[in-house]
Motif scaffolding. Structure first.
Motif, PDB file in Angstrom:
ATOM      1  N   GLN A  50      45.594 118.608 -23.170  1.00  0.00           N
ATOM      2  CA  GLN A  50      44.860 119.521 -22.296  1.00  0.00           C
ATOM      3  C   GLN A  50      44.450 118.841 -20.992  1.00  0.00           C
ATOM      4  O   GLN A  50      44.461 119.465 -19.932  1.00  0.00           O
ATOM      5  CB  GLN A  50      43.612 120.045 -23.021  1.00  0.00           C
ATOM      6  N   ASN A  51      44.071 117.578 -21.062  1.00  0.00           N
ATOM      7  CA  ASN A  51      43.609 116.864 -19.869  1.00  0.00           C
ATOM      8  C   ASN A  51      43.994 115.393 -19.970  1.00  0.00           C
ATOM      9  O   ASN A  51      43.136 114.523 -20.137  1.00  0.00           O
ATOM     10  CB  ASN A  51      42.094 117.024 -19.719  1.00  0.00           C
ATOM     11  N   PRO A  52      45.286 115.077 -19.861  1.00  0.00           N
ATOM     12  CA  PRO A  52      45.720 113.681 -20.010  1.00  0.00           C
ATOM     13  C   PRO A  52      45.454 112.869 -18.750  1.00  0.00           C
ATOM     14  O   PRO A  52      45.462 113.401 -17.632  1.00  0.00           O
ATOM     15  CB  PRO A  52      47.231 113.822 -20.247  1.00  0.00           C
ATOM     16  N   VAL A  53      45.213 111.579 -18.938  1.00  0.00           N
ATOM     17  CA  VAL A  53      45.105 110.652 -17.810  1.00  0.00           C
ATOM     18  C   VAL A  53      45.903 109.398 -18.146  1.00  0.00           C
ATOM     19  O   VAL A  53      46.209 109.124 -19.309  1.00  0.00           O
ATOM     20  CB  VAL A  53      43.643 110.251 -17.498  1.00  0.00           C
ATOM     21  N   ILE A  54      46.243 108.669 -17.097  1.00  0.00           N
ATOM     22  CA  ILE A  54      46.921 107.380 -17.235  1.00  0.00           C
ATOM     23  C   ILE A  54      45.943 106.294 -16.856  1.00  0.00           C
ATOM     24  O   ILE A  54      45.174 106.440 -15.908  1.00  0.00           O
ATOM     25  CB  ILE A  54      48.143 107.305 -16.300  1.00  0.00           C
ATOM     26  N   PHE A  55      45.965 105.187 -17.592  1.00  0.00           N
ATOM     27  CA  PHE A  55      45.246 103.995 -17.135  1.00  0.00           C
ATOM     28  C   PHE A  55      46.273 102.906 -16.861  1.00  0.00           C
ATOM     29  O   PHE A  55      47.167 102.667 -17.669  1.00  0.00           O
ATOM     30  CB  PHE A  55      44.244 103.487 -18.165  1.00  0.00           C
ATOM     31  N   THR A  56      46.141 102.230 -15.717  1.00  0.00           N
ATOM     32  CA  THR A  56      47.044 101.132 -15.382  1.00  0.00           C
ATOM     33  C   THR A  56      46.293 100.051 -14.636  1.00  0.00           C
ATOM     34  O   THR A  56      45.266 100.307 -14.002  1.00  0.00           O
ATOM     35  CB  THR A  56      48.218 101.620 -14.520  1.00  0.00           C
ATOM     36  N   ASN A  57      46.808  98.826 -14.719  1.00  0.00           N
ATOM     37  CA  ASN A  57      46.274  97.723 -13.927  1.00  0.00           C
ATOM     38  C   ASN A  57      47.332  97.163 -12.967  1.00  0.00           C
ATOM     39  O   ASN A  57      47.095  96.160 -12.312  1.00  0.00           O
ATOM     40  CB  ASN A  57      45.727  96.607 -14.823  1.00  0.00           C
ATOM     41  N   PHE A  58      48.502  97.806 -12.923  1.00  0.00           N
ATOM     42  CA  PHE A  58      49.593  97.404 -12.026  1.00  0.00           C
ATOM     43  C   PHE A  58      50.077  95.977 -12.291  1.00  0.00           C
ATOM     44  O   PHE A  58      50.550  95.297 -11.383  1.00  0.00           O
ATOM     45  CB  PHE A  58      49.168  97.572 -10.556  1.00  0.00           C
ATOM     46  N   TRP A  80      42.829 103.534 -11.939  1.00  0.00           N
ATOM     47  CA  TRP A  80      42.950 102.098 -11.681  1.00  0.00           C
ATOM     48  C   TRP A  80      41.561 101.545 -11.400  1.00  0.00           C
ATOM     49  O   TRP A  80      40.861 102.039 -10.518  1.00  0.00           O
ATOM     50  CB  TRP A  80      43.869 101.829 -10.491  1.00  0.00           C
ATOM     51  N   VAL A  81      41.162 100.527 -12.162  1.00  0.00           N
ATOM     52  CA  VAL A  81      39.903  99.838 -11.910  1.00  0.00           C
ATOM     53  C   VAL A  81      40.197  98.652 -11.001  1.00  0.00           C
ATOM     54  O   VAL A  81      40.849  97.686 -11.402  1.00  0.00           O
ATOM     55  CB  VAL A  81      39.259  99.357 -13.227  1.00  0.00           C
ATOM     56  N   ASP A  82      39.725  98.749  -9.768  1.00  0.00           N
ATOM     57  CA  ASP A  82      39.893  97.653  -8.807  1.00  0.00           C
ATOM     58  C   ASP A  82      38.700  96.724  -8.929  1.00  0.00           C
ATOM     59  O   ASP A  82      37.667  96.918  -8.290  1.00  0.00           O
ATOM     60  CB  ASP A  82      40.005  98.207  -7.384  1.00  0.00           C
ATOM     61  N   HIS A  83      38.853  95.682  -9.755  1.00  0.00           N
ATOM     62  CA  HIS A  83      37.749  94.746  -9.984  1.00  0.00           C
ATOM     63  C   HIS A  83      37.480  93.834  -8.788  1.00  0.00           C
ATOM     64  O   HIS A  83      36.451  93.168  -8.732  1.00  0.00           O
ATOM     65  CB  HIS A  83      38.000  93.910 -11.240  1.00  0.00           C
ATOM     66  N   VAL A  98      52.317 103.225  -5.303  1.00  0.00           N
ATOM     67  CA  VAL A  98      51.667 104.518  -5.048  1.00  0.00           C
ATOM     68  C   VAL A  98      52.525 105.368  -4.122  1.00  0.00           C
ATOM     69  O   VAL A  98      52.704 106.573  -4.340  1.00  0.00           O
ATOM     70  CB  VAL A  98      50.264 104.313  -4.460  1.00  0.00           C
ATOM     71  N   ASN A  99      53.087 104.748  -3.089  1.00  0.00           N
ATOM     72  CA  ASN A  99      53.933 105.478  -2.150  1.00  0.00           C
ATOM     73  C   ASN A  99      55.280 105.855  -2.766  1.00  0.00           C
ATOM     74  O   ASN A  99      55.785 106.966  -2.554  1.00  0.00           O
ATOM     75  CB  ASN A  99      54.147 104.656  -0.880  1.00  0.00           C
ATOM     76  N   THR A 100      55.869 104.939  -3.531  1.00  0.00           N
ATOM     77  CA  THR A 100      57.176 105.184  -4.129  1.00  0.00           C
ATOM     78  C   THR A 100      57.124 106.315  -5.149  1.00  0.00           C
ATOM     79  O   THR A 100      57.995 107.198  -5.180  1.00  0.00           O
ATOM     80  CB  THR A 100      57.712 103.917  -4.815  1.00  0.00           C
ATOM     81  N   LEU A 101      56.093 106.309  -5.992  1.00  0.00           N
ATOM     82  CA  LEU A 101      55.984 107.293  -7.071  1.00  0.00           C
ATOM     83  C   LEU A 101      55.064 108.469  -6.726  1.00  0.00           C
ATOM     84  O   LEU A 101      54.934 109.396  -7.524  1.00  0.00           O
ATOM     85  CB  LEU A 101      55.474 106.608  -8.347  1.00  0.00           C
ATOM     86  N   ASN A 104      48.969 110.136  -8.166  1.00  0.00           N
ATOM     87  CA  ASN A 104      47.661 110.762  -7.992  1.00  0.00           C
ATOM     88  C   ASN A 104      46.610 109.734  -8.417  1.00  0.00           C
ATOM     89  O   ASN A 104      46.023 109.818  -9.496  1.00  0.00           O
ATOM     90  CB  ASN A 104      47.579 112.032  -8.840  1.00  0.00           C
ATOM     91  N   LEU A 105      46.381 108.748  -7.565  1.00  0.00           N
ATOM     92  CA  LEU A 105      45.578 107.580  -7.920  1.00  0.00           C
ATOM     93  C   LEU A 105      44.082 107.858  -7.793  1.00  0.00           C
ATOM     94  O   LEU A 105      43.607 108.365  -6.780  1.00  0.00           O
ATOM     95  CB  LEU A 105      45.959 106.406  -7.015  1.00  0.00           C
TER      96      LEU A 105
END
Length: 228
Positions: A50-58, A80-83, A98-101, A104-105
């Protein structure tokens, strides 16, 4: 889809009108999808979440996961968590991906910047100390938890694989995560070589200069998967 899974989903949906929830039969799901392609896992997940999200650290090879999971749903939120302690190349890599793909960051940063933390507490503390636990809470866990509380996902997509460390080896494609989510790892059964070939075949940009200050060592967990 097998008769067993159809029965499981019918029972689940009649009870809650959702597939992914706190009482979901993940044993049946993992059994059904243990030999499935990542794209098949993603198709099923997007159809029922219903409301999926992605988590990534690149991190290195993460671009393969990001490419895979955004194919069936281009506008899926990417957390994305920018520490603040990333290498310069990692920041440049993030801009490229982000530009290539056309991601929705959604960027979440600690309430205390890296410069602020360093000025008050000094450099990154040694691993396995109370000081490092506090550091991880400030720069990664708090902003991640804030993201999950604000976005309220039912499905948390991540790029973990069985061959990354001992803890992940004992997980599976579908597992229960924090904040009432079901974690889905569509690449779980792949190997590092499989992922490298995925990137090479599609000519995707990869990150070769990465450092996670909350892990320090590759085999360690940063804490997100250990939260209840």
């Amino acid at each position: 889809m097998s008769i067993e899974l159809v029965k499981t989903l019918s029972k689940t949906e009649s009870k809650s009108e959702r597939v992914f929830h706190a009482d979901a039969d993940l044993i049946a799901l993992n059994r059904e999808f243990q030999n499935s392609r990542p794209s098949e896992i993603m198709k099923f997940t997007i159809e029922h979440a219903q409301n999926p999200v992605i988590f990534t650290n690149f991190r290195p090879l993460a671009v393969a996961f990001l490419h895979l999971v955004t194919q069936p749903k281009k506008d899926i939120p990417v957390i994305w968590v920018d520490h603040g302690f990333n290498t310069p190349e990692t920041y440049r890599h993030i801009e490229r991906v982000v530009n290539t793909l056309d991601l929705n960051l959604h960027v979440y940063s600690p309430r205390m910047s890296a410069a602020h933390y360093t000025a008050v507490y000094g450099p990154i503390p040694p691993l396995d100390t109370p000081e490092h636990d506090r550091f991880s809470e400030i720069v990664k866990l708090e902003p991640f938890n804030r993201a999950m509380e604000e976005l309220k996902p039912d499905v948390w997509l991540n790029g973990i694989r069985h061959d990354q460390n001992a803890h992940r080896k004992n997980l599976d494609v579908f597992t229960f995560g924090s904040h009432g989510t079901v974690r889905v790892a569509p690449m779980f059964h792949l190997t590092e070589l499989d992922v490298e070939e995925y990137i090479y075949d599609r000519e995707l940009p990869d990150n070769h200069d990465y450092f996670d200050p909350t892990k320090g060592e590759e085999h360690r967990e940063c804490g997100l998967l250990l939260q209840k």
